[in-house]
Enzyme design. Structure first.
Site, mmCIF file in Angstrom:
data_model
loop_
_atom_site.group_PDB
_atom_site.id
_atom_site.type_symbol
_atom_site.label_atom_id
_atom_site.label_comp_id
_atom_site.label_asym_id
_atom_site.label_seq_id
_atom_site.Cartn_x
_atom_site.Cartn_y
_atom_site.Cartn_z
ATOM 1 N N PRO A 9 0.784 -1.231 0.000
ATOM 2 C CA PRO A 9 0.000 0.000 0.000
ATOM 3 C C PRO A 9 0.820 1.288 0.000
ATOM 4 O O PRO A 9 1.830 1.399 0.687
ATOM 5 C CB PRO A 9 -0.830 -0.103 1.292
ATOM 6 C CG PRO A 9 -0.144 -1.126 2.122
ATOM 7 C CD PRO A 9 0.500 -2.076 1.170
ATOM 8 N N ASN A 10 0.320 2.213 -0.785
ATOM 9 C CA ASN A 10 0.852 3.584 -0.880
ATOM 10 C C ASN A 10 2.182 3.699 -1.610
ATOM 11 O O ASN A 10 2.735 4.788 -1.722
ATOM 12 C CB ASN A 10 0.946 4.240 0.520
ATOM 13 C CG ASN A 10 -0.405 4.249 1.203
ATOM 14 O OD1 ASN A 10 -1.390 4.655 0.591
ATOM 15 N ND2 ASN A 10 -0.470 3.765 2.419
ATOM 16 N N ARG A 17 5.750 10.862 -1.195
ATOM 17 C CA ARG A 17 5.872 10.500 0.226
ATOM 18 C C ARG A 17 7.130 11.146 0.804
ATOM 19 O O ARG A 17 7.976 11.644 0.072
ATOM 20 C CB ARG A 17 5.897 8.973 0.378
ATOM 21 C CG ARG A 17 4.599 8.325 -0.103
ATOM 22 C CD ARG A 17 4.565 6.839 0.169
ATOM 23 N NE ARG A 17 4.403 6.549 1.585
ATOM 24 C CZ ARG A 17 4.414 5.318 2.095
ATOM 25 N NH1 ARG A 17 4.601 4.269 1.291
ATOM 26 N NH2 ARG A 17 4.261 5.119 3.377
ATOM 27 N N TYR A 22 11.769 7.912 2.052
ATOM 28 C CA TYR A 22 11.506 7.107 0.858
ATOM 29 C C TYR A 22 12.187 7.599 -0.412
ATOM 30 O O TYR A 22 12.016 6.984 -1.471
ATOM 31 C CB TYR A 22 9.985 7.024 0.649
ATOM 32 C CG TYR A 22 9.256 6.510 1.870
ATOM 33 C CD1 TYR A 22 9.598 5.271 2.429
ATOM 34 C CD2 TYR A 22 8.255 7.250 2.497
ATOM 35 C CE1 TYR A 22 8.957 4.798 3.562
ATOM 36 C CE2 TYR A 22 7.602 6.786 3.635
ATOM 37 C CZ TYR A 22 7.959 5.553 4.166
ATOM 38 O OH TYR A 22 7.338 5.073 5.287
ATOM 39 N N ASN A 73 8.128 -5.551 -1.127
ATOM 40 C CA ASN A 73 8.048 -4.504 -0.117
ATOM 41 C C ASN A 73 6.582 -4.455 0.316
ATOM 42 O O ASN A 73 5.749 -3.834 -0.361
ATOM 43 C CB ASN A 73 8.491 -3.147 -0.669
ATOM 44 C CG ASN A 73 8.507 -2.085 0.426
ATOM 45 O OD1 ASN A 73 7.924 -2.275 1.491
ATOM 46 N ND2 ASN A 73 9.161 -0.963 0.157
ATOM 47 N N ALA A 76 3.164 -0.947 4.633
ATOM 48 C CA ALA A 76 2.564 -0.962 5.982
ATOM 49 C C ALA A 76 2.104 -2.362 6.394
ATOM 50 O O ALA A 76 2.067 -2.686 7.586
ATOM 51 C CB ALA A 76 1.394 0.020 6.032
ATOM 52 N N HIS A 79 3.962 -4.746 8.931
ATOM 53 C CA HIS A 79 3.831 -4.689 10.388
ATOM 54 C C HIS A 79 2.496 -5.225 10.890
ATOM 55 O O HIS A 79 2.282 -5.304 12.099
ATOM 56 C CB HIS A 79 4.003 -3.228 10.849
ATOM 57 C CG HIS A 79 5.085 -2.503 10.111
ATOM 58 N ND1 HIS A 79 6.411 -2.871 10.195
ATOM 59 C CD2 HIS A 79 5.055 -1.452 9.225
ATOM 60 C CE1 HIS A 79 7.139 -2.070 9.425
ATOM 61 N NE2 HIS A 79 6.340 -1.206 8.819
ATOM 62 N N GLU A 97 12.584 -9.546 1.365
ATOM 63 C CA GLU A 97 11.822 -8.361 1.782
ATOM 64 C C GLU A 97 12.696 -7.108 1.650
ATOM 65 O O GLU A 97 13.861 -7.130 2.038
ATOM 66 C CB GLU A 97 11.375 -8.546 3.240
ATOM 67 C CG GLU A 97 10.531 -7.400 3.755
ATOM 68 C CD GLU A 97 9.910 -7.729 5.109
ATOM 69 O OE1 GLU A 97 9.221 -8.766 5.226
ATOM 70 O OE2 GLU A 97 10.112 -6.945 6.047
ATOM 71 N N HIS A 99 12.816 -2.764 2.186
ATOM 72 C CA HIS A 99 12.253 -1.496 2.662
ATOM 73 C C HIS A 99 13.175 -0.371 2.247
ATOM 74 O O HIS A 99 14.401 -0.486 2.418
ATOM 75 C CB HIS A 99 12.078 -1.497 4.186
ATOM 76 C CG HIS A 99 11.144 -2.565 4.633
ATOM 77 N ND1 HIS A 99 9.780 -2.455 4.458
ATOM 78 C CD2 HIS A 99 11.365 -3.781 5.169
ATOM 79 C CE1 HIS A 99 9.207 -3.557 4.891
ATOM 80 N NE2 HIS A 99 10.142 -4.384 5.311
ATOM 81 N N ARG A 106 13.131 3.628 13.109
ATOM 82 C CA ARG A 106 11.972 4.524 13.048
ATOM 83 C C ARG A 106 11.024 4.234 14.217
ATOM 84 O O ARG A 106 11.472 3.882 15.291
ATOM 85 C CB ARG A 106 11.286 4.376 11.687
ATOM 86 C CG ARG A 106 12.203 4.798 10.525
ATOM 87 C CD ARG A 106 11.499 4.712 9.187
ATOM 88 N NE ARG A 106 10.322 5.576 9.149
ATOM 89 C CZ ARG A 106 9.377 5.492 8.202
ATOM 90 N NH1 ARG A 106 9.486 4.596 7.228
ATOM 91 N NH2 ARG A 106 8.345 6.309 8.226
ATOM 92 N N ARG A 110 7.214 -0.024 13.589
ATOM 93 C CA ARG A 110 7.833 -0.422 12.311
ATOM 94 C C ARG A 110 8.974 -1.414 12.508
ATOM 95 O O ARG A 110 9.469 -2.010 11.560
ATOM 96 C CB ARG A 110 8.361 0.801 11.565
ATOM 97 C CG ARG A 110 7.267 1.694 11.034
ATOM 98 C CD ARG A 110 7.827 2.839 10.209
ATOM 99 N NE ARG A 110 6.938 3.975 10.254
ATOM 100 C CZ ARG A 110 5.884 4.139 9.450
ATOM 101 N NH1 ARG A 110 5.605 3.256 8.516
ATOM 102 N NH2 ARG A 110 5.108 5.194 9.579
HETATM 103 C C1 DQA Z 1 8.298 0.896 3.974
HETATM 104 C C2 DQA Z 1 8.324 1.057 5.489
HETATM 105 C C3 DQA Z 1 6.942 0.858 6.092
HETATM 106 O O1 DQA Z 1 6.999 1.018 7.509
HETATM 107 C C4 DQA Z 1 5.963 1.879 5.543
HETATM 108 O O2 DQA Z 1 4.668 1.650 6.049
HETATM 109 C C5 DQA Z 1 5.973 1.933 4.055
HETATM 110 C C6 DQA Z 1 7.238 1.787 3.334
HETATM 111 C C7 DQA Z 1 9.651 1.239 3.333
HETATM 112 O O3 DQA Z 1 9.844 0.903 2.177
HETATM 113 O O4 DQA Z 1 10.511 1.861 3.976
HETATM 114 O O5 DQA Z 1 4.947 2.189 3.439
HETATM 115 O O6 DQA Z 1 8.011 -0.453 3.662
#
Ligand code: DQA
Length: 151
Positions: A9-10, A17, A22, A73, A76, A79, A97, A99, A106, A110
């Site tokens: 997501p997102n 962002r 990011y 990735n 969110a 978590h 995985e 990030h 952080r 997270r």
């Molecule tokens: C993320 C880290 C996550 O905590 C966050 O919710 C994201 C991006 C990262 O790529 O650093 O959306 O996965």
């Protein structure tokens, strides 16, 4: 060999962002450079992004039998998603995985990844390059395993 690169997501909002976490690259820009790496490595690559937990689980399940490895990735859902963890565990497709940010430096929430324990490894905090290292490491591991089987 075919690798699926999945984003949760997102991640379609990258570029808008928080840049300190990011970076400034958009998801299509990241995917474009992964496409080039895939060509260099002579592998096939597929990209998928969804904001929906069930869609991510469906994609993992649909990958069984025709995807050799996953770079993920979960954003969110890292978590929170027992469902995505269970999907990855059941699919038994080697996954790495990724990030962009260093999730260990952080917010407390997270620092916990529900999905990392069912992945073969995790790369966090290296920005967009992390996807490239994950792809290269995954392909190398799969190729080593394949050549071991052939012997
Ligand atoms: C993320 C880290 C996550 O905590 C966050 O919710 C994201 C991006 C990262 O790529 O650093 O959306 O996965």
């Amino acid at each position: 060999m075919k690798i699926l690169v999945m984003n949760g997501p997102n991640m379609q909002l990258l570029g808008r962002r928080k840049a300190e976490f990011y970076g400034v690259k958009t998801l299509p820009e990241i995917e474009q450079s992964l496409q080039k790496t895939a060509e260099e490595l002579q592998i096939e690559i597929e990209f998928y992004q969804s904001n929906h937990e069930g869609c991510l689980c469906d994609k993992v399940a649909e990958s069984i039998g025709h995807i050799d490895g996953i770079v993920i990735n979960p954003a969110a859902y890292t978590h929170t998603s027992v469902a995505l963890r269970d999907a990855l565990e059941a699919a038994r497709i080697p996954a790495v995985e990724v990030h962009l940010s260093n999730i260990n430096a952080r917010d407390e929430f997270r620092k916990i990844s529900l999905t990392a324990p069912v992945c073969i490894g995790q790369i966090a905090g290296l920005g967009a390059d992390g996807y490239e290292w994950a792809l290269r490491a995954l392909v190398r591991k799969l190729q080593t395993e394949q050549s071991g089987k052939e012997q």
